[in-house]
Design a protein around this motif. Structure first.
Motif, PDB file in Angstrom:
ATOM      1  N   ALA A   1       0.831  -1.205   0.000  1.00 22.29           N
ATOM      2  CA  ALA A   1       0.000   0.000   0.000  1.00 22.29           C
ATOM      3  C   ALA A   1       0.864   1.253   0.000  1.00 22.29           C
ATOM      4  O   ALA A   1       0.616   2.187  -0.776  1.00 22.29           O
ATOM      5  N   GLU A   2       1.880   1.287   0.844  1.00 18.63           N
ATOM      6  CA  GLU A   2       2.756   2.466   0.919  1.00 18.63           C
ATOM      7  C   GLU A   2       3.475   2.696  -0.405  1.00 18.63           C
ATOM      8  O   GLU A   2       3.562   3.817  -0.889  1.00 18.63           O
TER       9      GLU A   2
ATOM     10  N   LEU B   1      -5.901  -5.438   0.260  1.00 20.07           N
ATOM     11  CA  LEU B   1      -5.475  -4.368  -0.652  1.00 20.07           C
ATOM     12  C   LEU B   1      -6.530  -4.103  -1.720  1.00 20.07           C
ATOM     13  O   LEU B   1      -6.768  -2.951  -2.094  1.00 20.07           O
ATOM     14  N   GLU B   2      -7.157  -5.152  -2.190  1.00 19.91           N
ATOM     15  CA  GLU B   2      -8.205  -4.973  -3.199  1.00 19.91           C
ATOM     16  C   GLU B   2      -9.415  -4.276  -2.581  1.00 19.91           C
ATOM     17  O   GLU B   2     -10.003  -3.388  -3.185  1.00 19.91           O
ATOM     18  N   ALA B   3      -9.765  -4.652  -1.359  1.00 19.76           N
ATOM     19  CA  ALA B   3     -10.886  -4.002  -0.669  1.00 19.76           C
ATOM     20  C   ALA B   3     -10.605  -2.518  -0.448  1.00 19.76           C
ATOM     21  O   ALA B   3     -11.521  -1.696  -0.486  1.00 19.76           O
ATOM     22  N   ASP B   4      -9.336  -2.171  -0.247  1.00 18.14           N
ATOM     23  CA  ASP B   4      -8.941  -0.775  -0.047  1.00 18.14           C
ATOM     24  C   ASP B   4      -8.803  -0.009  -1.361  1.00 18.14           C
ATOM     25  O   ASP B   4      -8.524   1.188  -1.349  1.00 18.14           O
TER      26      ASP B   4
ATOM     27  N   GLY C   1      -5.868   6.489  -5.362  1.00 18.32           N
ATOM     28  CA  GLY C   1      -6.177   7.748  -4.709  1.00 18.32           C
ATOM     29  C   GLY C   1      -7.654   8.018  -4.608  1.00 18.32           C
ATOM     30  O   GLY C   1      -8.174   8.346  -3.545  1.00 18.32           O
ATOM     31  N   ASP C   2      -8.377   7.879  -5.692  1.00 22.62           N
ATOM     32  CA  ASP C   2      -9.805   8.163  -5.686  1.00 22.62           C
ATOM     33  C   ASP C   2     -10.564   7.191  -4.799  1.00 22.62           C
ATOM     34  O   ASP C   2     -11.433   7.595  -4.036  1.00 22.62           O
ATOM     35  N   ALA C   3     -10.253   5.911  -4.889  1.00 28.71           N
ATOM     36  CA  ALA C   3     -10.954   4.912  -4.085  1.00 28.71           C
ATOM     37  C   ALA C   3     -10.688   5.136  -2.600  1.00 28.71           C
ATOM     38  O   ALA C   3     -11.612   5.065  -1.789  1.00 28.71           O
ATOM     39  N   ALA C   4      -9.456   5.412  -2.247  1.00 25.75           N
ATOM     40  CA  ALA C   4      -9.119   5.640  -0.843  1.00 25.75           C
ATOM     41  C   ALA C   4      -9.820   6.887  -0.324  1.00 25.75           C
ATOM     42  O   ALA C   4     -10.351   6.902   0.796  1.00 25.75           O
ATOM     43  N   GLN C   5      -9.856   7.939  -1.124  1.00 29.53           N
ATOM     44  CA  GLN C   5     -10.513   9.182  -0.715  1.00 29.53           C
ATOM     45  C   GLN C   5     -12.017   8.958  -0.533  1.00 29.53           C
ATOM     46  O   GLN C   5     -12.613   9.441   0.425  1.00 29.53           O
ATOM     47  N   ARG C   6     -12.630   8.210  -1.439  1.00 26.75           N
ATOM     48  CA  ARG C   6     -14.073   7.925  -1.326  1.00 26.75           C
ATOM     49  C   ARG C   6     -14.366   7.131  -0.055  1.00 26.75           C
ATOM     50  O   ARG C   6     -15.328   7.419   0.662  1.00 26.75           O
TER      51      ARG C   6
END
Length: 124
Positions: free
Chosen positions: A24-25, A62-65, A82-87
């Motif tokens: 992830a990092e 990771l896929e869920a995130d 970026g977009d998925a994490a922000q949402r």
């Protein structure tokens, strides 16, 4: 480019979480670019001396995130996270705000709870 992951078997952090956090990092920092093809679950498990289920658990998280995406038989790739994490963060924040309001917390008390949680998660 090679995926350089290390797992510390003496760490109190579970191996799958070490793996998840490192991928992830690297994905979020750009060290693993969007579209980078990750090793297969079995391949990475063999490379790291882990059980395939351990790697599969990390990949699933990771896929869920929204960090990676699996494209069937084509493999697993770094996603534009970026977009998925922000949402997901916005959804979690909205749920917290609604729960805090329902519990009768003031805006200041809710902010204090968030600040304390962030301090615990990120340190200082």
């Amino acid at each position: 480019m090679t995926l350089r992951i290390t797992v510390d078997t003496g760490s109190p952090t579970a191996p799958y979480e070490q793996l998840r956090a490192q991928i992830a990092e690297r994905a979020r920092s750009g060290a693993l670019p969007v579209g980078y093809k990750l090793p297969t679950v079995r391949g990475l498990a063999e490379d790291l001396g882990l059980a395939a289920n351990t790697v599969a658990k990390a990949y699933k998280a990771l896929e869920a995130d929204g960090v990676i995406e699996t494209r069937g038989r084509h493999g697993t790739f770094v996603a534009a996270a970026g977009d998925a994490a922000q949402r997901r963060a916005a959804t979690a924040a909205a749920a917290f705000a609604e729960e805090a309001r329902r519990l009768g917390l003031t805006r200041e008390a809710a902010r204090g709870a968030v600040d304390e949680a962030l301090r615990a998660a990120y340190g200082a």
